[in-house]
Design a protein around this motif. Structure first.
Motif, PDB file in Angstrom:
ATOM      1  N   TYR A 100      11.717  90.712  -7.377  1.00  0.00           N
ATOM      2  CA  TYR A 100      11.423  92.460  -7.272  1.00  0.00           C
ATOM      3  C   TYR A 100      13.121  93.252  -7.073  1.00  0.00           C
ATOM      4  O   TYR A 100      13.673  92.672  -6.692  1.00  0.00           O
ATOM      5  N   PRO A 101      12.972  94.587  -6.930  1.00  0.00           N
ATOM      6  CA  PRO A 101      13.900  96.015  -6.283  1.00  0.00           C
ATOM      7  C   PRO A 101      13.632  94.842  -4.991  1.00  0.00           C
ATOM      8  O   PRO A 101      13.014  95.216  -4.568  1.00  0.00           O
ATOM      9  N   LEU A 102      15.129  95.576  -4.686  1.00  0.00           N
ATOM     10  CA  LEU A 102      15.524  95.023  -3.116  1.00  0.00           C
ATOM     11  C   LEU A 102      14.655  96.595  -1.962  1.00  0.00           C
ATOM     12  O   LEU A 102      14.671  97.865  -2.720  1.00  0.00           O
ATOM     13  N   THR A 103      14.598  96.372  -1.167  1.00  0.00           N
ATOM     14  CA  THR A 103      14.335  97.283  -0.431  1.00  0.00           C
ATOM     15  C   THR A 103      14.890  97.934   1.193  1.00  0.00           C
ATOM     16  O   THR A 103      15.435  96.751   1.441  1.00  0.00           O
ATOM     17  N   ILE A 104      15.406  99.091   1.626  1.00  0.00           N
ATOM     18  CA  ILE A 104      15.935  99.166   2.610  1.00  0.00           C
ATOM     19  C   ILE A 104      14.893  99.013   3.530  1.00  0.00           C
ATOM     20  O   ILE A 104      13.821  99.984   3.383  1.00  0.00           O
ATOM     21  N   ASN A 105      14.655  98.284   4.831  1.00  0.00           N
ATOM     22  CA  ASN A 105      14.364  98.113   5.569  1.00  0.00           C
ATOM     23  C   ASN A 105      14.298  98.636   6.860  1.00  0.00           C
ATOM     24  O   ASN A 105      15.469  98.487   7.663  1.00  0.00           O
ATOM     25  N   TYR A 106      13.830  99.103   7.944  1.00  0.00           N
ATOM     26  CA  TYR A 106      14.079  99.803   8.513  1.00  0.00           C
ATOM     27  C   TYR A 106      13.206  99.775  10.219  1.00  0.00           C
ATOM     28  O   TYR A 106      12.294  99.581  10.212  1.00  0.00           O
ATOM     29  N   HIS A 107      14.207  98.313  11.083  1.00  0.00           N
ATOM     30  CA  HIS A 107      13.239  98.172  11.844  1.00  0.00           C
ATOM     31  C   HIS A 107      13.643  98.854  13.466  1.00  0.00           C
ATOM     32  O   HIS A 107      14.831  99.192  13.821  1.00  0.00           O
ATOM     33  N   GLU A 108      12.150  98.526  14.227  1.00  0.00           N
ATOM     34  CA  GLU A 108      12.574  98.740  15.871  1.00  0.00           C
ATOM     35  C   GLU A 108      12.663  98.185  17.481  1.00  0.00           C
ATOM     36  O   GLU A 108      11.087  97.659  16.750  1.00  0.00           O
ATOM     37  N   GLU A 109      13.139  97.195  17.870  1.00  0.00           N
ATOM     38  CA  GLU A 109      12.780  96.231  18.901  1.00  0.00           C
ATOM     39  C   GLU A 109      11.795  95.356  17.698  1.00  0.00           C
ATOM     40  O   GLU A 109      11.197  95.104  18.519  1.00  0.00           O
ATOM     41  N   GLY A 110      12.724  94.979  16.701  1.00  0.00           N
ATOM     42  CA  GLY A 110      12.269  93.952  15.496  1.00  0.00           C
ATOM     43  C   GLY A 110      11.138  93.760  15.426  1.00  0.00           C
ATOM     44  O   GLY A 110      10.657  92.604  14.481  1.00  0.00           O
ATOM     45  N   ILE A 111      10.687  94.709  14.989  1.00  0.00           N
ATOM     46  CA  ILE A 111       9.284  94.817  14.437  1.00  0.00           C
ATOM     47  C   ILE A 111       9.476  96.133  13.340  1.00  0.00           C
ATOM     48  O   ILE A 111      10.858  97.233  13.551  1.00  0.00           O
ATOM     49  N   LEU A 112       9.136  95.983  11.842  1.00  0.00           N
ATOM     50  CA  LEU A 112       9.318  96.611  10.474  1.00  0.00           C
ATOM     51  C   LEU A 112       8.339  97.983  10.999  1.00  0.00           C
ATOM     52  O   LEU A 112       7.499  97.685  11.269  1.00  0.00           O
ATOM     53  N   ILE A 113       9.594  99.264  10.965  1.00  0.00           N
ATOM     54  CA  ILE A 113       8.707 100.518  10.915  1.00  0.00           C
ATOM     55  C   ILE A 113       8.621 100.686   9.255  1.00  0.00           C
ATOM     56  O   ILE A 113       7.234 101.536   9.010  1.00  0.00           O
ATOM     57  N   TYR A 114       9.035 100.690   8.767  1.00  0.00           N
ATOM     58  CA  TYR A 114       9.288 100.983   7.564  1.00  0.00           C
ATOM     59  C   TYR A 114      10.233 101.184   6.396  1.00  0.00           C
ATOM     60  O   TYR A 114      11.498 100.419   7.095  1.00  0.00           O
ATOM     61  N   ASN A 115       9.787 101.071   5.257  1.00  0.00           N
ATOM     62  CA  ASN A 115      10.933 100.156   4.105  1.00  0.00           C
ATOM     63  C   ASN A 115      10.814 101.508   2.834  1.00  0.00           C
ATOM     64  O   ASN A 115       9.916 102.130   2.665  1.00  0.00           O
ATOM     65  N   LYS A 116      11.678 101.448   1.702  1.00  0.00           N
ATOM     66  CA  LYS A 116      11.718 102.368   0.736  1.00  0.00           C
ATOM     67  C   LYS A 116      12.940 102.148  -0.086  1.00  0.00           C
ATOM     68  O   LYS A 116      13.580 100.899   0.253  1.00  0.00           O
ATOM     69  N   THR A 117      12.941 101.708  -1.351  1.00  0.00           N
ATOM     70  CA  THR A 117      13.244 101.558  -2.718  1.00  0.00           C
ATOM     71  C   THR A 117      14.440 102.026  -2.607  1.00  0.00           C
ATOM     72  O   THR A 117      14.257 103.076  -2.236  1.00  0.00           O
ATOM     73  N   ASN A 150       0.913 102.899   2.380  1.00  0.00           N
ATOM     74  CA  ASN A 150       2.400 103.201   0.948  1.00  0.00           C
ATOM     75  C   ASN A 150       2.618 104.000   0.033  1.00  0.00           C
ATOM     76  O   ASN A 150       1.355 105.132  -0.020  1.00  0.00           O
ATOM     77  N   VAL A 151       3.851 104.341   0.136  1.00  0.00           N
ATOM     78  CA  VAL A 151       3.708 105.472  -1.083  1.00  0.00           C
ATOM     79  C   VAL A 151       4.471 105.683  -2.339  1.00  0.00           C
ATOM     80  O   VAL A 151       5.249 105.113  -1.923  1.00  0.00           O
ATOM     81  N   VAL A 152       4.286 106.454  -3.242  1.00  0.00           N
ATOM     82  CA  VAL A 152       5.287 106.403  -4.653  1.00  0.00           C
ATOM     83  C   VAL A 152       5.714 108.206  -4.640  1.00  0.00           C
ATOM     84  O   VAL A 152       4.995 108.872  -4.334  1.00  0.00           O
ATOM     85  N   GLY A 210       7.825 103.868  -1.081  1.00  0.00           N
ATOM     86  CA  GLY A 210       8.324 103.187   0.328  1.00  0.00           C
ATOM     87  C   GLY A 210       6.578 103.457   1.514  1.00  0.00           C
ATOM     88  O   GLY A 210       5.907 102.883   0.112  1.00  0.00           O
ATOM     89  N   MET A 211       7.140 102.434   2.272  1.00  0.00           N
ATOM     90  CA  MET A 211       6.057 101.624   3.043  1.00  0.00           C
ATOM     91  C   MET A 211       6.201 102.123   5.017  1.00  0.00           C
ATOM     92  O   MET A 211       7.132 102.096   5.139  1.00  0.00           O
ATOM     93  N   VAL A 212       5.076 102.932   5.477  1.00  0.00           N
ATOM     94  CA  VAL A 212       5.155 103.185   6.508  1.00  0.00           C
ATOM     95  C   VAL A 212       3.810 102.271   7.923  1.00  0.00           C
ATOM     96  O   VAL A 212       3.039 101.823   6.513  1.00  0.00           O
ATOM     97  N   ASN A 213       4.182 100.748   8.629  1.00  0.00           N
ATOM     98  CA  ASN A 213       3.750 100.239   9.180  1.00  0.00           C
ATOM     99  C   ASN A 213       3.198 101.133  10.185  1.00  0.00           C
ATOM    100  O   ASN A 213       3.433 102.240  10.788  1.00  0.00           O
ATOM    101  N   ILE A 214       1.405 100.961  10.679  1.00  0.00           N
ATOM    102  CA  ILE A 214       0.554 101.615  11.792  1.00  0.00           C
ATOM    103  C   ILE A 214       0.902 100.524  12.566  1.00  0.00           C
ATOM    104  O   ILE A 214       0.092  99.600  12.098  1.00  0.00           O
ATOM    105  N   ILE A 215       1.684 101.006  13.708  1.00  0.00           N
ATOM    106  CA  ILE A 215       1.567  99.748  15.085  1.00  0.00           C
ATOM    107  C   ILE A 215       0.572 100.033  15.878  1.00  0.00           C
ATOM    108  O   ILE A 215       1.152 101.456  16.248  1.00  0.00           O
ATOM    109  N   GLY A 216      -0.229  99.584  16.567  1.00  0.00           N
ATOM    110  CA  GLY A 216      -0.479  99.423  17.960  1.00  0.00           C
ATOM    111  C   GLY A 216      -1.922 100.814  17.609  1.00  0.00           C
ATOM    112  O   GLY A 216      -1.967 101.841  18.962  1.00  0.00           O
ATOM    113  N   LYS A 217      -1.933 101.208  16.331  1.00  0.00           N
ATOM    114  CA  LYS A 217      -2.926 102.656  17.117  1.00  0.00           C
ATOM    115  C   LYS A 217      -4.256 102.050  16.646  1.00  0.00           C
ATOM    116  O   LYS A 217      -4.343 101.135  15.232  1.00  0.00           O
TER     117      LYS A 217
END
Ligand code: ADP
Length: 361
Positions: free
Chosen positions: A192-209, A335-337, A293-300
């Protein structure tokens, strides 16, 4: 064909929804009948019914690592990727030792017994990241030590006496990225195409191609899939260090959170390709349909998200897992395109704002 999944979380849920389109039945092994995957499976079994589960399945795969050894022994003859690969992943220590032994670039690390933690930490330059050998995910069992080594005593108190720890140099990275590969039983590989990933305190928040490309990292995914004889998926998470090196952070022989976007951004999702691979079908195209791209929904809770604002962004899709709300728990994702990378970035920024407030992309 009946496919068994070890674990009932959202990764299993999405695998089932994608796999049912191909006409397969799914059975889930999980202790909770209300887990996301159990709700959409054709049958749900707890660990005490393992014999029946095994009898009914033609092939078995897994969606998380922390499965008891007795269960793995009963299903090992049906399981893809193999239980040997899963066992490697069950221990953060064995995983890193294997990678280093096999010549893959990894951060500098030492392995420590609980009682030697202070001594081991003193052998590396601070800051270090301490990772418990087992049961860690989304940053659990992970501790950043900047200077306060007094904290070390409380760490060992949180873990079993025999637990080992990885003591790893803190990597100064520019960014994190990951690549997911799929390999068939015949040895065909697609990435798959690679993605850049953004974590905070060890948990994935969002990523994008991205338009970035790292052939060296792609080669590592391919060679590791071959060495481990993976039939199914392999995700590798990498650090791109400030001084330009590429290091492996960790591997996962299963569907991965950094590949959720493939449901909408690729011709064949990671979930469908897992099913294709383990059922001996031709692999689907992993080509990018559009920047994603993708954004995780965490703790809501569902009531706490503004679904109208989320869905008003053109090109978004909401995936809600239906789990009980808990602090730091992954509850769903969006997910977002977009027409271009910049378009996706703008949308991600807006979604991050809607979901979390002030976070920046
Ligand atoms: P988990 O298995 O809990 O996801 P990881 O080892 O993947 O744990 O770590 C989660 C995140 O924590 C990484 O994606 C990264 O952002 C950060 N991290 C982990 N190890 C290091 C390290 N050695 N240096 C800097 N950051 C790290």
């Amino acid at each position: 064909m009946r496919i068994g999944i070890l674990g009932g979380g959202q990764l299993g849920w999405m695998t089932i929804m994608e796999g049912k389109k191909l006409g397969f039945e799914f059975l889930v092994l999980d202790s909770s009948k209300t887990s996301p995957a159990c709700k959409v499976a054709d049958g749900c079994f707890d660990y005490s019914s393992i014999d029946e589960f095994v009898r009914l399945c033609d092939v078995v795969t897994y969606e998380f690592e922390h499965i008891p050894d007795e269960v793995l022994e009963s299903v090992s003859h049906l399981t893809l990727p193999s239980v040997e690969v899963l066992n490697l992943k069950k221990s953060k220590v064995e995983e890193k030792l294997y990678l280093r032994r096999s010549g893959y670039p990894v951060p500098n690390f030492l392995v420590s017994a609980g009682e030697d933690l202070e001594k081991t930490v003193a052998m590396l330059n601070l800051p270090v990241v301490i990772k418990a050998e087992s049961l860690g995910y989304d940053g659990k069992g992970q501790y950043l030590i900047k200077g306060d080594t007094g904290k070390l005593k409380t760490i060992t108190m949180n873990h079993k006496k025999e637990e080992r720890f990885l003591v790893e140099e803190f990597v100064e990275f520019d960014f994190e990225f990951s690549i997911i590969g799929v390999r068939s039983g015949k040895g065909e590989i697609k990435l798959y195409p690679l993605t850049i990933n953004y974590h905070e305190e060890g948990i994935l928040i969002y990523n994008k191609t991205t338009d970035l490309n790292f052939p060296f990292a792609q080669e590592m995914v391919k060679s590791l899939m071959e060495e481990l004889n993976i039939v199914g998926l392999l995700c590798i998470e990498f650090f791109h260090t400030k001084d330009g090196r590429i290091l492996i952070n960790e591997i996962a022989p299963r569907t991965h959170n950094t590949g959720h976007w493939t449901l909408d951004g690729c011709y064949t999702s990671q979930f469908e390709n897992l099913v294709r691979a383990i059922c001996g079908l031709p692999l689907g195209s992993t080509r990018l349909k559009s920047p994603s791209g993708m954004v995780n929904i965490i703790g809501k809770s569902y009531e706490e998200i503004d679904i109208k604002r989320i869905l008003s962004v053109e090109g978004t899709k909401l995936y809600w897992y239906g789990k009980e709300k808990r602090y730091r728990r992954k509850m769903g994702h969006v997910n977002v395109v977009g027409d271009s990378q910049e378009d996706v970035e703008k949308k991600l920024e807006y979604l991050n704002d809607v979901l979390f407030g002030a976070l920046k992309c």
